[in-house]
Design a protein around this motif. Structure first.
Motif, PDB file in Angstrom:
ATOM      1  N   THR A 199       0.863  -1.272  -0.103  1.00 60.94           N
ATOM      2  CA  THR A 199      -0.120   0.123   0.211  1.00 60.94           C
ATOM      3  C   THR A 199       0.737   1.288   0.115  1.00 60.94           C
ATOM      4  OG1 THR A 199      -0.262   0.240   2.539  1.00 60.94           O
ATOM      5  CG2 THR A 199      -1.730  -1.155   1.453  1.00 60.94           C
ATOM      6  N   SER A 200       0.302   2.471  -0.133  1.00 59.08           N
ATOM      7  CA  SER A 200       1.244   3.487   0.070  1.00 59.08           C
ATOM      8  C   SER A 200       1.566   3.892   1.305  1.00 59.08           C
ATOM      9  CB  SER A 200       0.313   4.811  -0.443  1.00 59.08           C
ATOM     10  OG  SER A 200       0.584   6.011  -0.042  1.00 59.08           O
ATOM     11  N   GLY A 201       2.885   4.506   1.048  1.00 55.68           N
ATOM     12  CA  GLY A 201       3.856   4.828   2.534  1.00 55.68           C
ATOM     13  C   GLY A 201       3.560   6.322   2.958  1.00 55.68           C
ATOM     14  N   ASP A 202       2.831   7.046   2.173  1.00 59.70           N
ATOM     15  CA  ASP A 202       2.729   8.272   2.253  1.00 59.70           C
ATOM     16  C   ASP A 202       2.723   8.699   3.950  1.00 59.70           C
ATOM     17  OD1 ASP A 202       2.995   8.802  -0.323  1.00 59.70           O
ATOM     18  OD2 ASP A 202       1.010   9.411  -0.734  1.00 59.70           O
ATOM     19  N   ALA A 203       1.719   8.180   4.634  1.00 58.14           N
ATOM     20  CA  ALA A 203       1.557   8.522   6.050  1.00 58.14           C
ATOM     21  C   ALA A 203       2.706   8.003   6.998  1.00 58.14           C
ATOM     22  CB  ALA A 203       0.332   7.579   6.311  1.00 58.14           C
ATOM     23  N   PHE A 204       3.744   7.491   6.253  1.00 56.04           N
ATOM     24  CA  PHE A 204       4.935   7.159   7.217  1.00 56.04           C
ATOM     25  C   PHE A 204       6.252   7.745   6.580  1.00 56.04           C
ATOM     26  CE2 PHE A 204       1.908   4.033   8.367  1.00 56.04           C
ATOM     27  CZ  PHE A 204       2.148   3.723   9.645  1.00 56.04           C
ATOM     28  N   GLY A 205       6.043   8.696   5.671  1.00 60.36           N
ATOM     29  CA  GLY A 205       7.075   9.165   5.042  1.00 60.36           C
ATOM     30  C   GLY A 205       7.944   8.172   4.117  1.00 60.36           C
ATOM     31  N   ALA A 206       7.356   7.152   3.632  1.00 57.21           N
ATOM     32  CA  ALA A 206       8.087   6.231   2.692  1.00 57.21           C
ATOM     33  C   ALA A 206       7.181   6.199   1.294  1.00 57.21           C
ATOM     34  CB  ALA A 206       8.167   5.086   3.438  1.00 57.21           C
ATOM     35  N   ASP A 207       7.681   5.385   0.363  1.00 54.91           N
ATOM     36  CA  ASP A 207       6.861   5.162  -0.814  1.00 54.91           C
ATOM     37  C   ASP A 207       5.983   4.073  -0.887  1.00 54.91           C
ATOM     38  OD1 ASP A 207       8.455   6.979  -2.764  1.00 54.91           O
ATOM     39  OD2 ASP A 207      10.119   6.095  -2.240  1.00 54.91           O
ATOM     40  N   PHE A 208       6.178   3.193   0.001  1.00 54.35           N
ATOM     41  CA  PHE A 208       5.379   1.771   0.238  1.00 54.35           C
ATOM     42  C   PHE A 208       5.430   1.403   1.590  1.00 54.35           C
ATOM     43  CE2 PHE A 208       6.754   1.712  -4.271  1.00 54.35           C
ATOM     44  CZ  PHE A 208       5.392   1.960  -4.787  1.00 54.35           C
ATOM     45  N   LEU A 209       4.230   0.799   1.926  1.00 53.10           N
ATOM     46  CA  LEU A 209       4.314  -0.280   3.060  1.00 53.10           C
ATOM     47  C   LEU A 209       4.124  -1.621   2.778  1.00 53.10           C
ATOM     48  CD1 LEU A 209       2.018   1.808   5.611  1.00 53.10           C
ATOM     49  CD2 LEU A 209       4.340   1.885   5.577  1.00 53.10           C
ATOM     50  N   TYR A 218      -2.706  -7.590   9.907  1.00 51.72           N
ATOM     51  CA  TYR A 218      -1.311  -7.592  10.050  1.00 51.72           C
ATOM     52  C   TYR A 218      -1.152  -6.017  10.102  1.00 51.72           C
ATOM     53  CZ  TYR A 218      -1.236 -12.819   9.379  1.00 51.72           C
ATOM     54  OH  TYR A 218      -1.205 -14.047   9.291  1.00 51.72           O
ATOM     55  N   HIS A 219      -0.323  -5.930  10.969  1.00 48.25           N
ATOM     56  CA  HIS A 219       0.597  -4.489  10.859  1.00 48.25           C
ATOM     57  C   HIS A 219       1.506  -4.499   9.784  1.00 48.25           C
ATOM     58  CE1 HIS A 219      -1.208  -2.259  14.195  1.00 48.25           C
ATOM     59  NE2 HIS A 219      -0.994  -3.393  14.964  1.00 48.25           N
ATOM     60  N   ALA A 220       1.928  -3.385   9.059  1.00 47.08           N
ATOM     61  CA  ALA A 220       3.254  -3.298   8.084  1.00 47.08           C
ATOM     62  C   ALA A 220       4.335  -3.787   8.858  1.00 47.08           C
ATOM     63  CB  ALA A 220       3.112  -1.804   7.291  1.00 47.08           C
ATOM     64  N   SER A 221       5.210  -4.440   7.891  1.00 46.02           N
ATOM     65  CA  SER A 221       6.425  -4.974   8.605  1.00 46.02           C
ATOM     66  C   SER A 221       7.782  -4.072   8.159  1.00 46.02           C
ATOM     67  CB  SER A 221       6.906  -6.348   8.229  1.00 46.02           C
ATOM     68  OG  SER A 221       6.614  -6.667   6.685  1.00 46.02           O
ATOM     69  N   HIS A 222       7.302  -3.559   6.992  1.00 45.21           N
ATOM     70  CA  HIS A 222       8.629  -2.736   6.301  1.00 45.21           C
ATOM     71  C   HIS A 222       8.031  -1.392   5.676  1.00 45.21           C
ATOM     72  CE1 HIS A 222       9.896  -6.933   6.316  1.00 45.21           C
ATOM     73  NE2 HIS A 222      11.329  -6.359   6.015  1.00 45.21           N
ATOM     74  N   ILE A 223       8.828  -0.225   5.856  1.00 45.68           N
ATOM     75  CA  ILE A 223       8.704   0.850   5.085  1.00 45.68           C
ATOM     76  C   ILE A 223       9.584   0.596   3.756  1.00 45.68           C
ATOM     77  CG2 ILE A 223       7.546   2.185   6.691  1.00 45.68           C
ATOM     78  CD1 ILE A 223      10.482   3.565   6.726  1.00 45.68           C
ATOM     79  N   VAL A 224       9.167   1.106   2.552  1.00 42.44           N
ATOM     80  CA  VAL A 224      10.140   1.083   1.375  1.00 42.44           C
ATOM     81  C   VAL A 224      10.185   2.216   0.794  1.00 42.44           C
ATOM     82  CG1 VAL A 224      10.298  -0.319  -0.929  1.00 42.44           C
ATOM     83  CG2 VAL A 224       9.285  -1.475   0.742  1.00 42.44           C
ATOM     84  N   ILE A 225      11.408   2.721   0.652  1.00 40.98           N
ATOM     85  CA  ILE A 225      12.015   4.110  -0.041  1.00 40.98           C
ATOM     86  C   ILE A 225      12.516   3.692  -1.476  1.00 40.98           C
ATOM     87  CG2 ILE A 225      13.381   5.980   0.234  1.00 40.98           C
ATOM     88  CD1 ILE A 225      12.412   4.230   3.266  1.00 40.98           C
ATOM     89  N   VAL A 226      12.081   4.220  -2.349  1.00 39.34           N
ATOM     90  CA  VAL A 226      12.477   4.098  -3.760  1.00 39.34           C
ATOM     91  C   VAL A 226      13.612   5.111  -3.805  1.00 39.34           C
ATOM     92  CG1 VAL A 226      12.017   3.951  -6.070  1.00 39.34           C
ATOM     93  CG2 VAL A 226      10.196   2.951  -4.505  1.00 39.34           C
TER      94      VAL A 226
END
Length: 275
Positions: A199-209, A218-226
């Protein structure tokens, strides 16, 4: 299945289609419809579901769905026949609401019939109508209620958006809605092909969750920065990794080596040497 093009992306109006996308294809989207409940909040949203542009493009690329543009047909001036049919359909739905409300009022009257009869008989006795009070029955009360029932159409319920109720035409969108060669889209697609919920990671300052399973469980396990290059400035590295620590997720950088099309992933963890 068909997605409806609205605001540059795909929308799902069929609940069975959405559950298939969610359970079978790990496509989450965002429910944006208003639930017909008191005290509504955004967490109670329902159909339709708005897909991200990346989700929509992925479904098109994988031939899972087709994107239909209905704007031309829905914005066209209706014919006299269509107007007549639309008015008849509206009248039918309003009559359905009227009948449902009337039936509920009758059930409620029956539920409190003993109290209603007692009250009406007392009123008749005060008026000196002893014979009418003695003869009053539950059937009389129900007949009176049915005869006096009035349905104010200003109070008619607004129907929750669903699939278009009538046959209509549409144009199939063939061109891409995002740049399919962009690194960010290719990272999204690669993670999805690995079986991840993305999903989108905008709310966590990332590109994806990235989630290990359905985000409802489940909670997100990783934030992904492209990152466009494998080189990152130290302050940016520290900022992103510290952010991942605060939100209790692993930090992953996705990048592409020069002259190579393969996507690389690098997980970075925060280490406190003082502990």
């Amino acid at each position: 299945m068909y997605l409806t093009l609205l605001n540059g992306t795909g929308f799902v109006f069929n609940v069975d289609d959405y559950m298939e996308l969610r359970n079978k294809y790990h496509i989450m989207g965002a429910p944006v419809g208003t639930a017909n409940t008191k005290g509504w909040s955004p967490n109670q949203s329902t159909i339709p579901v708005e897909l991200s542009k990346f989700e929509t493009q992925l479904l098109l690329d994988e031939n899972i769905a087709k994107l239909a543009d209905k704007s031309k047909d829905l914005k066209a001036k209706p014919t006299a026949e269509k107007l007549k049919k639309c008015k008849a359909d509206l009248e039918s739905r309003l009559l359905g609401q009227e009948e449902a409300l009337k039936a509920e009022k009758l059930r409620e009257t029956e539920r409190y019939m003993d109290k209603i009869l007692t009250g009406k008989r007392k009123k008749l006795l005060k008026q000196g109508k002893n014979e009418l009070a003695a003869a009053l029955t539950a059937s009389d009360v129900l007949l009176e209620m049915s005869a006096n029932f009035r349905f104010d159409r200003q109070n008619a319920l607004v129907e929750v958006p669903c699939e278009h109720p009538t046959d209509h035409s549409a144009q199939i969108v063939t061109g891409p809605i995002v740049n399919t060669t962009s690194l960010k889209y290719r990272v999204f697609k690669d993670l999805w092909k690995r079986g991840k919920y993305v999903t989108s990671g905008d709310a966590f300052g990332a590109d994806f969750l990235v989630y290990p399973g359905d985000p409802m469980i489940y909670h997100a396990s990783h934030i992904v920065i492209v990152h466009e290059t494998p080189v990152i400035k130290p302050l940016e590295l520290i900022a992103k990794v510290r952010l991942s620590v605060i939100v209790n997720k692993s930090c992953v950088f996705a990048y592409e080596m020069e002259n190579y099309e393969e996507i690389h992933y690098q997980t970075v963890a925060w280490c406190n040497p003082g502990k």
